[in-house]
Write an enzyme that holds these catalytic residues in place. Structure first.
Site, PDB file in Angstrom:
ATOM      1  N   PHE A  82       0.911  -1.111   0.057  1.00 29.04           N
ATOM      2  CA  PHE A  82      -0.102   0.115  -0.124  1.00 29.04           C
ATOM      3  C   PHE A  82       0.860   1.216   0.213  1.00 29.04           C
ATOM      4  O   PHE A  82       1.510   1.502   1.111  1.00 29.04           O
ATOM      5  CB  PHE A  82      -0.851   0.018   1.221  1.00 29.04           C
ATOM      6  CG  PHE A  82      -1.684   1.157   1.130  1.00 29.04           C
ATOM      7  CD1 PHE A  82      -2.898   1.094   0.367  1.00 29.04           C
ATOM      8  CD2 PHE A  82      -1.532   2.462   1.656  1.00 29.04           C
ATOM      9  CE1 PHE A  82      -3.827   2.052   0.328  1.00 29.04           C
ATOM     10  CE2 PHE A  82      -2.339   3.626   1.393  1.00 29.04           C
ATOM     11  CZ  PHE A  82      -3.438   3.493   1.008  1.00 29.04           C
TER      12      PHE A  82
ATOM     13  N   ASP B 229       9.634   3.028   1.354  1.00 29.47           N
ATOM     14  CA  ASP B 229       8.646   3.728   1.853  1.00 29.47           C
ATOM     15  C   ASP B 229       8.363   3.371   3.511  1.00 29.47           C
ATOM     16  O   ASP B 229       7.905   2.498   3.853  1.00 29.47           O
ATOM     17  CB  ASP B 229       7.149   3.040   0.940  1.00 29.47           C
ATOM     18  CG  ASP B 229       6.093   3.722   1.399  1.00 29.47           C
ATOM     19  OD1 ASP B 229       6.042   4.508   2.280  1.00 29.47           O
ATOM     20  OD2 ASP B 229       4.798   3.732   0.807  1.00 29.47           O
TER      21      ASP B 229
ATOM     22  N   LYS C  12       3.160  11.134   6.699  1.00 28.26           N
ATOM     23  CA  LYS C  12       2.488  11.284   8.028  1.00 28.26           C
ATOM     24  C   LYS C  12       3.113  11.810   9.348  1.00 28.26           C
ATOM     25  O   LYS C  12       2.729  12.950   9.554  1.00 28.26           O
ATOM     26  CB  LYS C  12       2.077   9.636   8.208  1.00 28.26           C
ATOM     27  CG  LYS C  12       1.452   8.834   7.170  1.00 28.26           C
ATOM     28  CD  LYS C  12       0.857   7.852   7.501  1.00 28.26           C
ATOM     29  CE  LYS C  12       0.262   7.051   6.445  1.00 28.26           C
ATOM     30  NZ  LYS C  12      -1.155   7.616   5.953  1.00 28.26           N
TER      31      LYS C  12
END
Length: 432
Positions: free
Chosen positions: A169, A254, A283
């Site tokens: 994801f 990532d 984030k």
């Protein structure tokens, strides 16, 4: 009324999961019902949120419009690593709001250079390219990897490929969902972007077989969050690093969810002493206040970009840089990482004791856990709803799997409250 302990250790004497003096099962929730109805009427249904409407928050706790308090065990998918309204981060934002919030990249501002220097120091890289969302940062990494492949590695134009893992994801843009293996994320968004090769996550042999002369990068999550907090076999990340070095391929990590303290280290790659060629961050970099993302790499990689070839109006804006600098300062103390290790060990001890008692598996690292509930008992969504009724907010993924990722300011007493609530939910379901 349930007595709870807040992040300062002070007994708050406040109801958990229900308004003060009112049982949550009594149906006294008119403000919540009204807000949920308004959202349903005016919002595209691309999310299926729990029926809780948060009005206030501090640390690891949130309060809804009807006065109920909940322990936040999702932390904005790790965007709130440092808790809601961290005083140092809020102060940095307020100070910057009184000065300047946006210039665009057409001009420099006084927070930009220091932010890039701070993040370069934290990552050990030479250059930083700031963006906004995690998906933007992943798109940036893809573009940079391809350009590097053409300009540096010498891959023929238009033939660059990037190897990714199944269960990944990385975001929801059309390019990113083109290499997703999740039908919900991918279906009905074609035609799909070519140039990606998908291999099983954690399988070094499959990865080695997929890398060829057209491969410019291997793009991986060191721990797969959306897939259920999947931790790869020991030695996998170091094996990926070795393979990429041997084959002349970029290793792109990532770390949008796994990075910045979540796993008990600054980066999840640190657990195997691995340094990727490019970090993708987001984030928690925005402190739960503003969206901030970035890629960080050395000049031989990020240096392939020239003026006009890539950009973002809001990327690297003054407000974002000021907050992110405060985030980096917190991380450089090492305290958030240490807390994630110590309290995370307590979390995993408590959760592992439930395996065989309603849980079939527990995975994760630091203050991050994926837990598989016996599907004969309930779905992950049902578990989330029942936990909500007990004052704990969590999020399901893929059937009967729950993800737990509380803010790093959470206490062991908070963890006990959450795990006790989970144990009660499992016990009640087994008794039915």
């Amino acid at each position: 009324m349930t007595s709870v302990v807040n992040r300062t250790g002070v007994d708050s004497r406040t109801s958990v999961g229900s308004p003060t003096g009112v049982d949550s099962r009594s149906g006294v929730d008119s403000r919540t019902a009204s807000a949920v109805e308004a959202a349903e009427r005016h919002t595209a249904h691309n999310y299926h949120p729990l029926p809780v409407v948060i009005a206030e928050a501090e640390g690891a706790w949130v309060t809804d419009v009807d006065g109920r308090r909940y322990l936040d065990c999702l932390a904005g998918y790790s965007a709130l690593n440092f808790g809601h309204r961290h005083p140092g981060l809020v102060a940095a934002a307020r100070e910057q709001l009184d000065r300047v919030t946006l210039t665009s990249r057409a001009f420099l501002h006084d927070q930009f250079g220091p932010f890039c220097a701070d993040l370069a120091r934290l990552t050990g890289k030479e250059l930083v390219l700031p963006m906004n969302s995690g998906a933007e940062a992943v798109e940036t990494a893809i573009k940079v990897s391809r350009k590097w492949g053409y300009k540096v590695k010498g891959v023929p134009d238009g033939r660059a490929t990037i190897v990714v893992a199944d269960g990944n994801f990385h975001g929801r843009t059309t390019t990113i969902v083109s290499f997703s293996t999740d039908p919900e994320a991918r279906a009905d968004y074609g035609p799909y972007t070519p140039g990606f090769v998908v291999v099983p996550y954690g399988d070094l042999d499959a990865l080695a077989a997929a890398v060829d002369e057209t491969t410019v990068a291997v793009l991986l999550e060191p721990i797969q969050g959306e897939a259920g907090v999947l931790v790869p076999p020991r030695g996998y990340l170091s094996g990926v690093r070795r393979l990429c070095t041997e084959r002349g391929v970029l290793f792109v990590a990532d770390e949008i969810q796994s990075g910045l303290g979540r796993t008990g280290a600054t980066f999840a790659c640190d657990d195997e002493s691995v340094v990727p060629d490019m970090y993708i961050l987001g984030k928690a970099l925005g402190g739960g206040i503003v969206p901030v993302s970035a890629v960080a790499a050395n000049a031989d990689v990020l240096g392939v970009l020239r003026p006009g070839e890539h950009g973002s109006t809001f990327g690297g804006n003054p407000l974002a840089c000021a907050v992110a600098r405060a985030v980096i300062a917190l991380l450089e103390t090492g305290e958030p990482q240490a807390r994630a290790r110590e309290v995370g060990a307590h979390l995993h001890r408590r959760l592992n004791a439930l395996v065989g008692h309603g849980l079939t598996a527990v995975r994760g690292r630091g203050l991050w856990a994926g837990i598989d509930i016996d599907p004969a008992l309930m779905t992950g969504r049902e578990a989330s709803e029942r936990l909500m009724a007990r004052g704990v907010l969590a999020k399901d993924t893929h059937g009967s799997t729950l993800r737990l990722a509380p803010p790093l300011v959470v206490t062991e007493a908070d963890i006990d409250l959450a795990v006790d609530a989970l144990a009660a939910v499992l016990e009640d379901s087994a008794a039915q």
